[in-house]
Design a protein around this motif. Sequence first.
Motif, PDB file in Angstrom:
ATOM      1  N   PHE A  44     -30.459  39.390 -19.914  1.00  0.00           N
ATOM      2  CA  PHE A  44     -31.632  39.888 -20.413  1.00  0.00           C
ATOM      3  C   PHE A  44     -32.527  38.740 -20.949  1.00  0.00           C
ATOM      4  O   PHE A  44     -31.967  37.890 -21.438  1.00  0.00           O
ATOM      5  CB  PHE A  44     -31.602  40.912 -21.732  1.00  0.00           C
ATOM      6  N   VAL A  57     -37.749  46.469 -19.393  1.00  0.00           N
ATOM      7  CA  VAL A  57     -36.924  47.454 -20.396  1.00  0.00           C
ATOM      8  C   VAL A  57     -37.951  47.722 -21.505  1.00  0.00           C
ATOM      9  O   VAL A  57     -38.619  46.760 -22.250  1.00  0.00           O
ATOM     10  CB  VAL A  57     -35.753  46.563 -21.125  1.00  0.00           C
ATOM     11  N   LEU A 108     -34.233  43.123 -17.782  1.00  0.00           N
ATOM     12  CA  LEU A 108     -32.968  43.007 -17.080  1.00  0.00           C
ATOM     13  C   LEU A 108     -32.988  41.967 -15.953  1.00  0.00           C
ATOM     14  O   LEU A 108     -33.612  42.467 -14.960  1.00  0.00           O
ATOM     15  CB  LEU A 108     -32.406  44.350 -17.128  1.00  0.00           C
ATOM     16  N   MET A 161     -31.608  51.499 -18.346  1.00  0.00           N
ATOM     17  CA  MET A 161     -32.439  50.949 -19.448  1.00  0.00           C
ATOM     18  C   MET A 161     -33.171  52.212 -19.930  1.00  0.00           C
ATOM     19  O   MET A 161     -33.420  51.861 -21.285  1.00  0.00           O
ATOM     20  CB  MET A 161     -33.642  49.836 -18.757  1.00  0.00           C
TER      21      MET A 161
END
Length: 163
Positions: free
Chosen positions: A55, A123, A134, A156
Amino acid sequence: MQPVKVSAANKQEKYQEVTKQILAVIDGETNDVSKMATISCLLDQNFDSYFWTGFYMVDPLKPTELVVGPYQGTMGCLRIPFGRGVCGTAAETGETQVVADVHAFEGHIACDHRSQSEIVVPVFDASRKLIAVLDVDSDQKNSFDEIDKHYLEDLMTKAFAAV
Ligand code: SME
């Protein structure tokens, strides 16, 4: 659970199984960093095609910049401004980016020269505010398609935007 080599044929089934596993593990957890660390770990362990999994988070102190968050893989660059590279494009547009060949993507940021294709999914939290992206990279070209997009977006949403 033993990692299973993923072919196109069993990819959907694999995503369904891994999604169920991840949601069970993070059930009730409210800390985003802990959820991101757990998701990076479990995705990376379950998909052989994933070379870098992690991330980039929106920096609350510089809200047009992404800063690296939890990940599995070789060292990633620390900061990416919105609009730069694949991650910055996903952050700026709010749209998932599926890139079959990173060398053909204008402005791609090469953290590791072995990266060949990638998918980046924005996200959002429950109020539809962007909190991170992501980023999954593969060392093969053409690793990601609409199936990856569908299941990673679904994961997500369920992990970070469910009310
Ligand atoms: N390739 C990304 C940068 C992040 S690394 O791959 C970990 C991009 O162009 O956004």
